[in-house]
Design an enzyme around this catalytic site. Sequence first.
Site, PDB file in Angstrom:
ATOM      1  CG  PHE A   1      -1.751  -1.270   1.349  1.00 44.76           C
ATOM      2  CD1 PHE A   1      -2.269  -1.941   0.249  1.00 44.76           C
ATOM      3  CD2 PHE A   1      -1.957  -1.824   2.603  1.00 44.76           C
ATOM      4  CE1 PHE A   1      -2.994  -3.125   0.396  1.00 44.76           C
ATOM      5  CE2 PHE A   1      -2.673  -3.003   2.761  1.00 44.76           C
ATOM      6  CZ  PHE A   1      -3.188  -3.662   1.660  1.00 44.76           C
ATOM      7  CG  HIS A   2       4.307   1.532   0.712  1.00 42.89           C
ATOM      8  ND1 HIS A   2       5.393   0.763   1.103  1.00 42.89           N
ATOM      9  CD2 HIS A   2       3.532   1.666   1.814  1.00 42.89           C
ATOM     10  CE1 HIS A   2       5.271   0.444   2.374  1.00 42.89           C
ATOM     11  NE2 HIS A   2       4.144   0.975   2.829  1.00 42.89           N
ATOM     12  N   PRO A   3       1.546   3.306  -3.049  1.00 47.14           N
ATOM     13  CG  PRO A   3      -0.653   3.983  -3.478  1.00 47.14           C
ATOM     14  CD  PRO A   3       0.183   3.212  -2.495  1.00 47.14           C
TER      15      PRO A   3
END
Length: 551
Positions: free
Chosen positions: A467-469
Amino acid sequence: MIADYVVVGAGSAGCALTYRLAEAGHSVLVLEHGGTDAGPLIQMPGALSFPMNMRRYDWGYHTQPEPHLGGRQLVTPRGKVVGGSSSINGMVYVRGHARDFDHWAESGAAGWGYADVLPYFKRMEHWHGGAEGELSDWRGDSGPLHVTRGPRDNPLHAAFVQAGAEAGYPVTKDYNGHQQEGFGAMEMTVWKGRRWSAANAYLKPALKRDNCTLLRGFVERVVIENGRATGVEITSGGRKQIVEARREVILAAGSINSPKLLMLSGIGPAAHLAEHGIAPIVDRAGVGQNLQDHLELYLQMAASQPVTLYKYWSLFGKALVGAQWLFAKSGLGASNQFESAAFIRSAPGVDYPDIQYHFLPLAVRYDGKAAAEGHGFQAHVGPMRSASRGAVTLASSDPATAPNILFNYMSQDSDWRDFRRCIRLTREIFGQPAFAPYVKHEIQPGADLQSDDELDGFIREHVESAFHPCGTCRMGAVEDAGAVVDPECRVIGVAGLRVADSSIFPRITNGNLNGPSIMTGEKAADHILGKQLPASNLDVWQHPEWRQAQR
């Protein structure tokens, strides 16, 4: 409504930006579609698996079928709440490595090298991680963002760090300071038992000022007149209205929604906009491109002793933890339980860490489902610098329609090589003497999976987003055709419009992105205000034999 500055998005960067602009005396209006962050499911660190799985707090995005993962569609949680993703994340605090930011500067983001960003990390921090004065040159002690460490009283945390040392890796006192590489304590944005989100650290203090206002509304587009952004069109309370900016509009809506808003406003790849009936105002090919993320696997081990957090996984146990937190803000609920970490290099010749570990004394998934084995523990592990790139594109010209998100995960041969290394290196760590009293057997991948093909099959089926876009409004030189914003965070080709969030990252940083996103808001505010902090002259540690040795 009108203000000097209109900030779109009350997330990690937007809250920091708002605080600094209001502190400087300007009127600021912050627009946020999401609702309140009040309540234990957000504020209790131990409840972190709940808010990111609730549509009340999350935009509910997911990827298109990922072609290299057998068509799987992965969830892409993004905060739809005051505090943005800092209100639904795992609260892990990582600055990134110095070389990450030096790469930014070398790629065209002048003024964003490590020497330039370190003063902003220090300004934003109130660090509680060491003895008084320890590593004080590297850390801030008076900023709005409290950074703490958990008690690490579960014996498995000590075993993890000791196992790393037994495997030949260094131990680091502070991976956010002089030496990232090694095993040691993990840091979290938790303060006095509560999630210390960007909303708690920055926005709520800013809103106490007369010159700062929070307005709930859904932003549909940026209003551009004669080449200048003059405001935004929003839907609020069931009606459309224009919110005007005397000075500037700043998009801080995140790596998915910021490029979406630019494209809906006529800024982006002209042919793509035309496909959706949007008249191009500025043809910027890079808008929505360069999408990056971190992937990770959970390597889970069954425990031979009942020392894990599984003992609290019953309904009674969870109630006990919750009650202790509600009444005293203490106990297991006061920690995210990610209390030990490691950053290592995958191979000789890699100049700084490219693998990250989160260690957890429980075998559980992000959706809160525990392993059927009962007592167990796990390491979240993944490569930090994948060469794969994806894109955010419009699915429709209707602002209410979610964009198309395709990360193109695992599209490079190096991705598969790196993940195999991650699995094998982790197995080696779990095989050290420090874990001998605790390991029963490997839950997943399972000891029977050994060959490259077997591991690739496991990776394809089980790899998950961390969850690191980021990267979809890439920062670069004005003459760079792929850049979206210049090093002052100004959208190239439009006056009075900036982007300040993780979408401007040229390349993903090493570790979790909340810290670098907040730093981006801090530094962007100074660009807007026409000032900057003096550069640092500190040099970080690098393994002296990195060319020849993996550890």
